[in-house]
Motif scaffolding. Structure first.
Motif, short mmCIF file in Angstrom:
data_model
loop_
_atom_site.label_atom_id
_atom_site.label_comp_id
_atom_site.label_asym_id
_atom_site.label_seq_id
_atom_site.Cartn_x
_atom_site.Cartn_y
_atom_site.Cartn_z
N GLU A 100 -7.28 -16.63 17.58
CA GLU A 100 -6.33 -17.08 16.67
C GLU A 100 -5.71 -16.21 15.81
N GLN A 103 -3.49 -13.74 17.67
CA GLN A 103 -2.32 -14.41 17.76
C GLN A 103 -1.37 -14.28 16.60
N VAL A 104 -1.92 -14.47 15.40
CA VAL A 104 -1.16 -14.34 14.34
C VAL A 104 -0.64 -12.95 14.02
N ASP A 105 -1.57 -11.98 14.31
CA ASP A 105 -1.23 -10.66 14.20
C ASP A 105 -0.18 -10.16 15.31
N LEU A 106 -0.45 -10.67 16.61
CA LEU A 106 0.68 -10.41 17.57
C LEU A 106 2.01 -11.22 17.24
N GLU A 107 2.31 -12.18 16.73
CA GLU A 107 3.32 -12.84 16.34
C GLU A 107 4.12 -12.16 15.14
N GLU A 108 3.30 -11.82 14.36
CA GLU A 108 3.93 -10.76 13.21
C GLU A 108 4.28 -9.38 13.71
N THR A 109 3.58 -8.89 14.75
CA THR A 109 4.04 -7.63 15.33
C THR A 109 5.40 -7.77 15.91
N LEU A 110 5.53 -8.91 16.77
CA LEU A 110 6.63 -9.25 17.55
C LEU A 110 7.89 -9.45 16.61
N VAL A 111 7.66 -10.18 15.51
CA VAL A 111 8.82 -10.38 14.69
C VAL A 111 9.29 -9.11 14.10
N ARG A 114 11.11 -6.89 16.61
CA ARG A 114 12.39 -7.71 16.95
C ARG A 114 13.45 -7.25 15.88
#
Length: 130
Positions: A100, A103-111, A114
């Protein structure tokens, strides 16, 4: 009359579980499997097959070999599997927390990626428009 115990060769076991014989030998070298010998041939019991399934599942879920070894040792020590299941439950909870957080770290990296991509595209558009 009792049925004879099914024995597997390393190739049969590898084929059935979709792993390489080398992977099976690796788990043997790490002390997670202990096949019997029939002459020079390794033979695996139904129990060995079950252990290998647990090892592969543990690896797929991201557990270390050390964690898998501990879990298998508990299985041997506690025939009722209560201790094993309690330990597994704790390990699963830990792994869920790790995933989890990833997942948070990955979402922050994707943002962030982008955002940078948008900035780069805007910069390139400005340069080509002038």
């Amino acid at each position: 009359m009792t049925q004879p115990t099914k024995l597997y060769t390393i190739s049969e076991l590898a084929d059935e579980l979709d792993v390489t014989p080398r992977a099976i030998r690796f788990y043997e070298d790490k002390g997670l499997l202990s096949p019997q010998r029939a002459g020079m041939t390794r033979v695996y019991t139904h129990r060995d097959r079950g252990r290998l399934i647990l090892i592969l599942r543990g690896k797929r879920l991201g557990f270390s070999l050390r964690e898998i070894r501990e879990w298998l040792a508990l299985y041997e020590a506690d025939p009722d599997q209560v201790t094993q299941m309690q330990a597994l439950s704790e390990k699963i909870a830990d792994r869920l927390r790790e995933l989890e957080q990833q997942q948070v770290d990955l979402e922050e990296t994707l943002v962030e990626l982008r955002r940078i991509q948008d900035q780069v595209q805007a910069h390139l558009a400005a340069k080509t428009d002038s």
